[in-house]
Design a protein around this motif. Sequence first.
Motif, PDB file in Angstrom:
ATOM      1  N   MET A  20       0.880  -1.165   0.000  1.00  0.00           N
ATOM      2  CA  MET A  20       0.000   0.000   0.000  1.00  0.00           C
ATOM      3  C   MET A  20       0.918   1.215   0.000  1.00  0.00           C
ATOM      4  SD  MET A  20      -3.089   1.108  -0.108  1.00  0.00           S
ATOM      5  CE  MET A  20      -4.135  -0.237   0.380  1.00  0.00           C
ATOM      6  N   SER A  22       1.301   5.134   0.137  1.00  0.00           N
ATOM      7  CA  SER A  22       0.567   6.311   0.598  1.00  0.00           C
ATOM      8  C   SER A  22       1.354   7.571   0.275  1.00  0.00           C
ATOM      9  CB  SER A  22       0.311   6.235   2.106  1.00  0.00           C
ATOM     10  OG  SER A  22      -0.539   5.145   2.399  1.00  0.00           O
ATOM     11  N   THR A  23       0.616   8.564  -0.246  1.00  0.00           N
ATOM     12  CA  THR A  23       1.190   9.847  -0.631  1.00  0.00           C
ATOM     13  C   THR A  23       0.359  10.958  -0.003  1.00  0.00           C
ATOM     14  OG1 THR A  23      -0.188   9.943  -2.617  1.00  0.00           O
ATOM     15  CG2 THR A  23       2.010   8.961  -2.860  1.00  0.00           C
ATOM     16  N   HIS A  24       0.841  12.185  -0.168  1.00  0.00           N
ATOM     17  CA  HIS A  24       0.083  13.361   0.269  1.00  0.00           C
ATOM     18  C   HIS A  24      -0.639  13.918  -0.949  1.00  0.00           C
ATOM     19  CE1 HIS A  24       2.075  13.461   4.180  1.00  0.00           C
ATOM     20  NE2 HIS A  24       3.137  13.022   3.519  1.00  0.00           N
ATOM     21  N   SER A  25      -1.969  13.943  -0.905  1.00  0.00           N
ATOM     22  CA  SER A  25      -2.741  14.408  -2.049  1.00  0.00           C
ATOM     23  C   SER A  25      -2.719  15.934  -2.140  1.00  0.00           C
ATOM     24  CB  SER A  25      -4.181  13.896  -1.964  1.00  0.00           C
ATOM     25  OG  SER A  25      -4.833  14.463  -0.855  1.00  0.00           O
ATOM     26  N   ILE A  30      -4.045  12.141   3.158  1.00  0.00           N
ATOM     27  CA  ILE A  30      -3.250  10.972   2.805  1.00  0.00           C
ATOM     28  C   ILE A  30      -4.046  10.142   1.807  1.00  0.00           C
ATOM     29  CG2 ILE A  30      -2.148   8.859   3.660  1.00  0.00           C
ATOM     30  CD1 ILE A  30      -0.813  11.401   4.673  1.00  0.00           C
ATOM     31  N   ALA A  31      -3.399   9.777   0.703  1.00  0.00           N
ATOM     32  CA  ALA A  31      -4.037   8.946  -0.320  1.00  0.00           C
ATOM     33  C   ALA A  31      -3.242   7.654  -0.417  1.00  0.00           C
ATOM     34  CB  ALA A  31      -4.048   9.671  -1.659  1.00  0.00           C
ATOM     35  N   GLY A  32      -3.933   6.530  -0.372  1.00  0.00           N
ATOM     36  CA  GLY A  32      -3.268   5.235  -0.468  1.00  0.00           C
ATOM     37  C   GLY A  32      -3.806   4.442  -1.633  1.00  0.00           C
ATOM     38  N   ARG A  33      -2.927   3.647  -2.213  1.00  0.00           N
ATOM     39  CA  ARG A  33      -3.349   2.752  -3.286  1.00  0.00           C
ATOM     40  C   ARG A  33      -2.415   1.554  -3.330  1.00  0.00           C
ATOM     41  NH1 ARG A  33      -1.140   7.417  -3.594  1.00  0.00           N
ATOM     42  NH2 ARG A  33      -2.657   8.388  -4.913  1.00  0.00           N
ATOM     43  N   ASP A  60       0.943  13.572  -6.929  1.00  0.00           N
ATOM     44  CA  ASP A  60       1.186  13.652  -5.486  1.00  0.00           C
ATOM     45  C   ASP A  60       2.685  13.651  -5.182  1.00  0.00           C
ATOM     46  OD1 ASP A  60      -1.569  13.565  -5.135  1.00  0.00           O
ATOM     47  OD2 ASP A  60      -1.584  11.544  -4.266  1.00  0.00           O
ATOM     48  N   VAL A  67       6.750   9.605   1.169  1.00  0.00           N
ATOM     49  CA  VAL A  67       5.746   8.561   1.003  1.00  0.00           C
ATOM     50  C   VAL A  67       5.924   7.495   2.070  1.00  0.00           C
ATOM     51  CG1 VAL A  67       5.623   8.941  -1.497  1.00  0.00           C
ATOM     52  CG2 VAL A  67       7.136   7.160  -0.596  1.00  0.00           C
ATOM     53  N   SER A  68       4.933   6.631   2.157  1.00  0.00           N
ATOM     54  CA  SER A  68       5.065   5.451   3.010  1.00  0.00           C
ATOM     55  C   SER A  68       4.564   4.234   2.244  1.00  0.00           C
ATOM     56  CB  SER A  68       4.293   5.616   4.326  1.00  0.00           C
ATOM     57  OG  SER A  68       2.915   5.619   4.090  1.00  0.00           O
TER      58      SER A  68
END
Length: 138
Positions: A20, A22-25, A30-33, A60, A67-68
Amino acid sequence: MTERNLSEIAEKMREIDYAMLSTHSKDGNIAGRPMSNNRQVEYDGDSYYFTWDDSHVVGDIERNANVSLAFQGDDGFWVAVEGKAEIIRDKAAFEEHWNEDIEDWFEQGTDTPGLAMIKVEATRAHYWDGKDEGEVKL
């Protein structure tokens, strides 16, 4: 508690196909995909993900490279990675990390128009493996 080194963590991460990311939108949330790393996790902590150049994740990362990544293994192994991401648009780099399984998503291979690759360079990894847990700083 058993201390693990980066090499041991990376080896276990290789067994996990999806992360997963995760970025900063744009609005600061936080947006994850889910992203496939194609089991390419180098011993130095770098991981690679193919995507579309015009995707939200690319935008992003271009705004904020922090990111994570979150990985969950079948055997109770978990790892959370913090890192810096960069967007790669170089065909030679694509070919270095290409895997035939990706052709389900990008039918023209490394010649697919709009192809981009995300490289995440880990700066810290926190892992849980049963009763063992620890942190590796890079």
